[in-house]
Design an enzyme around this catalytic site. Structure first.
Site, PDB file in Angstrom:
ATOM      1  N   SER A 194     -67.416 -13.683 -22.003  1.00 58.01           N
ATOM      2  CA  SER A 194     -66.460 -12.614 -21.757  1.00 58.01           C
ATOM      3  C   SER A 194     -65.100 -13.268 -21.532  1.00 58.01           C
ATOM      4  O   SER A 194     -64.919 -13.995 -20.550  1.00 58.01           O
ATOM      5  CB  SER A 194     -66.906 -11.829 -20.528  1.00 58.01           C
ATOM      6  OG  SER A 194     -65.926 -10.888 -20.166  1.00 58.01           O
TER       7      SER A 194
ATOM      8  N   LYS B  71     -66.792 -11.415 -26.173  1.00 58.15           N
ATOM      9  CA  LYS B  71     -66.294 -10.136 -25.648  1.00 58.15           C
ATOM     10  C   LYS B  71     -64.834 -10.310 -25.302  1.00 58.15           C
ATOM     11  O   LYS B  71     -64.465 -11.205 -24.544  1.00 58.15           O
ATOM     12  CB  LYS B  71     -67.132  -9.758 -24.438  1.00 58.15           C
ATOM     13  CG  LYS B  71     -66.585  -8.679 -23.553  1.00 58.15           C
ATOM     14  CD  LYS B  71     -67.706  -8.092 -22.698  1.00 58.15           C
ATOM     15  CE  LYS B  71     -67.320  -7.989 -21.239  1.00 58.15           C
ATOM     16  NZ  LYS B  71     -68.403  -7.413 -20.420  1.00 58.15           N
TER      17      LYS B  71
ATOM     18  N   LYS C 233     -61.477  -8.712 -23.727  1.00 57.37           N
ATOM     19  CA  LYS C 233     -60.931  -7.670 -22.850  1.00 57.37           C
ATOM     20  C   LYS C 233     -59.687  -7.087 -23.506  1.00 57.37           C
ATOM     21  O   LYS C 233     -58.862  -7.829 -24.065  1.00 57.37           O
ATOM     22  CB  LYS C 233     -60.573  -8.265 -21.488  1.00 57.37           C
ATOM     23  CG  LYS C 233     -61.774  -8.777 -20.715  1.00 57.37           C
ATOM     24  CD  LYS C 233     -62.633  -7.639 -20.188  1.00 57.37           C
ATOM     25  CE  LYS C 233     -63.754  -8.178 -19.323  1.00 57.37           C
ATOM     26  NZ  LYS C 233     -64.573  -7.104 -18.734  1.00 57.37           N
TER      27      LYS C 233
ATOM     28  N   ASP D 130     -64.001  -4.916 -24.511  1.00 54.66           N
ATOM     29  CA  ASP D 130     -64.299  -4.237 -23.235  1.00 54.66           C
ATOM     30  C   ASP D 130     -62.974  -3.766 -22.649  1.00 54.66           C
ATOM     31  O   ASP D 130     -62.078  -4.572 -22.387  1.00 54.66           O
ATOM     32  CB  ASP D 130     -64.998  -5.216 -22.268  1.00 54.66           C
ATOM     33  CG  ASP D 130     -65.432  -4.552 -20.957  1.00 54.66           C
ATOM     34  OD1 ASP D 130     -65.198  -3.338 -20.785  1.00 54.66           O
ATOM     35  OD2 ASP D 130     -66.017  -5.263 -20.111  1.00 54.66           O
TER      36      ASP D 130
ATOM     37  N   GLU E 296     -66.937  -1.488 -25.150  1.00 52.11           N
ATOM     38  CA  GLU E 296     -67.497  -1.276 -23.806  1.00 52.11           C
ATOM     39  C   GLU E 296     -66.535  -0.483 -22.931  1.00 52.11           C
ATOM     40  O   GLU E 296     -65.346  -0.785 -22.860  1.00 52.11           O
ATOM     41  CB  GLU E 296     -67.783  -2.667 -23.193  1.00 52.11           C
ATOM     42  CG  GLU E 296     -68.433  -2.641 -21.822  1.00 52.11           C
ATOM     43  CD  GLU E 296     -68.839  -4.056 -21.348  1.00 52.11           C
ATOM     44  OE1 GLU E 296     -69.023  -4.961 -22.202  1.00 52.11           O
ATOM     45  OE2 GLU E 296     -68.956  -4.265 -20.133  1.00 52.11           O
TER      46      GLU E 296
ATOM     47  N   ASP F 168     -70.799   0.483 -19.146  1.00 47.19           N
ATOM     48  CA  ASP F 168     -70.948  -0.498 -18.066  1.00 47.19           C
ATOM     49  C   ASP F 168     -70.739   0.260 -16.747  1.00 47.19           C
ATOM     50  O   ASP F 168     -71.710   0.770 -16.154  1.00 47.19           O
ATOM     51  CB  ASP F 168     -69.904  -1.629 -18.281  1.00 47.19           C
ATOM     52  CG  ASP F 168     -69.808  -2.641 -17.137  1.00 47.19           C
ATOM     53  OD1 ASP F 168     -70.520  -2.496 -16.133  1.00 47.19           O
ATOM     54  OD2 ASP F 168     -69.002  -3.594 -17.240  1.00 47.19           O
TER      55      ASP F 168
ATOM     56  N   LYS G 294     -76.143  -4.446 -15.337  1.00 49.89           N
ATOM     57  CA  LYS G 294     -75.860  -5.433 -14.296  1.00 49.89           C
ATOM     58  C   LYS G 294     -76.705  -4.994 -13.114  1.00 49.89           C
ATOM     59  O   LYS G 294     -76.434  -3.930 -12.543  1.00 49.89           O
ATOM     60  CB  LYS G 294     -74.378  -5.409 -13.906  1.00 49.89           C
ATOM     61  CG  LYS G 294     -73.418  -5.806 -15.018  1.00 49.89           C
ATOM     62  CD  LYS G 294     -71.969  -5.663 -14.571  1.00 49.89           C
ATOM     63  CE  LYS G 294     -71.026  -6.051 -15.704  1.00 49.89           C
ATOM     64  NZ  LYS G 294     -69.610  -5.745 -15.374  1.00 49.89           N
TER      65      LYS G 294
ATOM     66  N   GLY H  38     -72.241  -9.546 -16.539  1.00 50.73           N
ATOM     67  CA  GLY H  38     -71.992 -10.454 -15.420  1.00 50.73           C
ATOM     68  C   GLY H  38     -70.839  -9.968 -14.566  1.00 50.73           C
ATOM     69  O   GLY H  38     -70.054  -9.115 -14.987  1.00 50.73           O
TER      70      GLY H  38
HETATM   71  O1  OSB Z   1     -66.476  -5.445 -17.193  1.00 49.17           O
HETATM   72  O2  OSB Z   1     -68.081  -6.756 -17.573  1.00 49.17           O
HETATM   73  C1  OSB Z   1     -67.061  -6.485 -16.942  1.00 49.17           C
HETATM   74  C2  OSB Z   1     -66.178  -9.400 -14.622  1.00 49.17           C
HETATM   75  C3  OSB Z   1     -65.759  -8.718 -13.513  1.00 49.17           C
HETATM   76  C4  OSB Z   1     -65.742  -7.344 -13.517  1.00 49.17           C
HETATM   77  C5  OSB Z   1     -66.134  -6.640 -14.673  1.00 49.17           C
HETATM   78  C6  OSB Z   1     -66.556  -7.325 -15.800  1.00 49.17           C
HETATM   79  C7  OSB Z   1     -66.536  -8.723 -15.782  1.00 49.17           C
HETATM   80  C8  OSB Z   1     -66.885  -9.543 -16.936  1.00 49.17           C
HETATM   81  C9  OSB Z   1     -67.324 -10.963 -16.642  1.00 49.17           C
HETATM   82  O3  OSB Z   1     -66.750  -9.174 -18.069  1.00 49.17           O
HETATM   83  C10 OSB Z   1     -68.608 -11.349 -17.263  1.00 49.17           C
HETATM   84  C11 OSB Z   1     -69.060 -12.684 -16.706  1.00 49.17           C
HETATM   85  O4  OSB Z   1     -69.554 -12.737 -15.550  1.00 49.17           O
HETATM   86  O5  OSB Z   1     -68.926 -13.680 -17.411  1.00 49.17           O
HETATM   87 MG    MG Z   2     -67.523  -4.340 -18.620  1.00 55.28          MG
END
Ligand code: OSB
Ligand code: MG
Length: 374
Positions: free
Chosen positions: A137, A163, A165, A191, A216, A241, A265, A293
């Site tokens: 991510s 992924k 952002k 995401d 996402e 999510d 999660k 995560g």
């Molecule tokens: O939206 O998945 C998410 C981390 C913090 C809060 C939200 C998200 C995330 C990540 C990190 O995308 C994923 C990781 O732990 O590598």
């Molecule tokens: Mg997410």
């Protein structure tokens, strides 16, 4: 099994690189760790996934701490149970929300049960996979060139999913350039962490031209209905999510066709029992799932890896190795990924399958509190 004490502990782990998403940035991860001890002296570790601020869900470290100490722990301490399976129901009676606080204790109890039985946590949860395909991510980066470089580096390292952002103003062109640079087969997804509304439907429809694995959580964190309207307009599967905090929400998602993939999660849905229920429901409905995560330490990672060994986790999980986040993790061995982008499930070892570096945790602890059976 009967829990005798629950220790809460806050540690601070600096991230190697700040992690920015549309709803906030994390530079140093404040992590709430749990250690549970049963009356026979067995112990196990867990982790609450709440962030420092309530920008992902309504929970944050400080509220979770209070809820665990004052509500969750008193409910489970001193009660004899056959199995950790019973805890989720115990925590649902006249006790709304606070899934992350509930999950921290529920998941630690599963780890404790695995420890007591001498079996890997993955086995206790019903897992079967030997290895799990890993995704990365990538937080918001300042330029598309920086994104392309990181994405390329990630694919070269073996990651099965990248992924990206996104947020308004840093989205379509940014991802399109990455797709052009990496070619049509690169496994890319985005995401949005709730950054859009249905007014952006036309804009979001453009993403259909990018061949993404999924988009996402484009809309509100607690919405399912608007996502259903958006999904009808998009070819790209929506993955939920933030919105999925229970099996009931997953059922609504499926009934309304509000999403076609779920990011599970366990810390977000109240723990392992609910995660398994969501996994099973999705499996029956041909909805693939993957394990997300929350920038966990190696302890939370152990819990996530065990869960991701279940059969319907068919998509790569956000289960990056320790070194992607931290200069040094708090477990031994640290979590790694092989050259084909897979993380190994520690089948040969009981419980979490990693040793906890207690000295390092002591050194990193900024506060702790022990709650005992009264
Ligand atoms: O939206 O998945 C998410 C981390 C913090 C809060 C939200 C998200 C995330 C990540 C990190 O995308 C994923 C990781 O732990 O590598
Ligand atoms: Mg997410």
């Amino acid at each position: 099994m009967q829990l005798e004490s629950i220790t809460l502990r806050e540690i601070r782990l600096p991230l190697r690189d700040p992690f920015r998403i549309s709803s906030g940035v994390t530079t140093e991860r404040r992590i709430l760790l749990i250690e549970a001890r049963d009356v026979d002296g067995a112990t196990a570790w867990g982790e609450c996934v709440a962030l420092a601020d309530p920008n992902y869900s309504p929970e944050m470290i400080d509220t979770a701490w209070t809820i665990i100490r004052d509500v969750v722990a008193p409910r489970v301490l001193g009660t004899t149970i056959e199995s950790a399976r019973e805890i989720h129901a115990m925590l649902e009676v006249d006790f709304r929300g606070n899934e992350m606080a509930k999950a921290a204790i529920e998941m630690t109890a599963w780890a404790l049960e695995a420890e007591i039985l001498g079996v890997p946590l993955a086995e206790l949860l019903g897992g079967t996979r030997k290895t799990i395909a890993t995704g990365i991510s990538l937080g918001l980066l300042p330029t598309s060139d920086a994104l392309i470089a990181k994405a390329r580096e990630s694919l070269d390292a073996g990651y099965h999913k990248v992924k990206i952002k996104i947020k308004p103003g840093q989205d379509f062109d940014y991802v399109r350039e990455t797709r052009e640079a990496l070619g049509p087969d690169a496994p890319l997804m985005v995401d949005a962490n709730n950054a859009y509304t249905l007014d952006d439907t036309a804009h979001l429809k453009q993403f259909d031209s990018l061949g993404l694995m999924m988009i996402e959580q484009p809309l509100d964190w607690d919405d399912v209905i608007q996502h259903s309207k958006l999904q009808q307009e998009l070819e790209t599967p929506i993955c939920l999510d933030e919105s999925i905090t229970s099996v009931a929400h997953a059922r609504t998602m499926i009934e309304l066709d509000a999403g076609r993939i779920v990011n599970i999660k366990p810390g977000r849905v109240g723990g392992f029992s609910e995660s398994i229920a969501i996994h099973d429901l999705c499996e029956r409905n041909s909805i693939p799932v993957w394990c997300g995560g929350m920038l966990e330490s190696g302890i939370g990672r152990a819990h996530n890896v065990a869960l991701a060994s279940l059969s319907n986790f068919t998509l790569p999980g956000d289960l990056s190795p320790s070194a992607r986040y931290w200069a040094q993790d708090i477990v031994d061995p640290e979590w790694t990924m092989d050259a084909s982008g897979n993380v190994e499930v520690p089948w040969g070892k009981p419980g979490l399958g990693v040793e906890i570096d207690r000295n390092r945790i002591e050194a990193l602890t900024v506060r702790s509190e022990i709650v005992r059976q009264t």
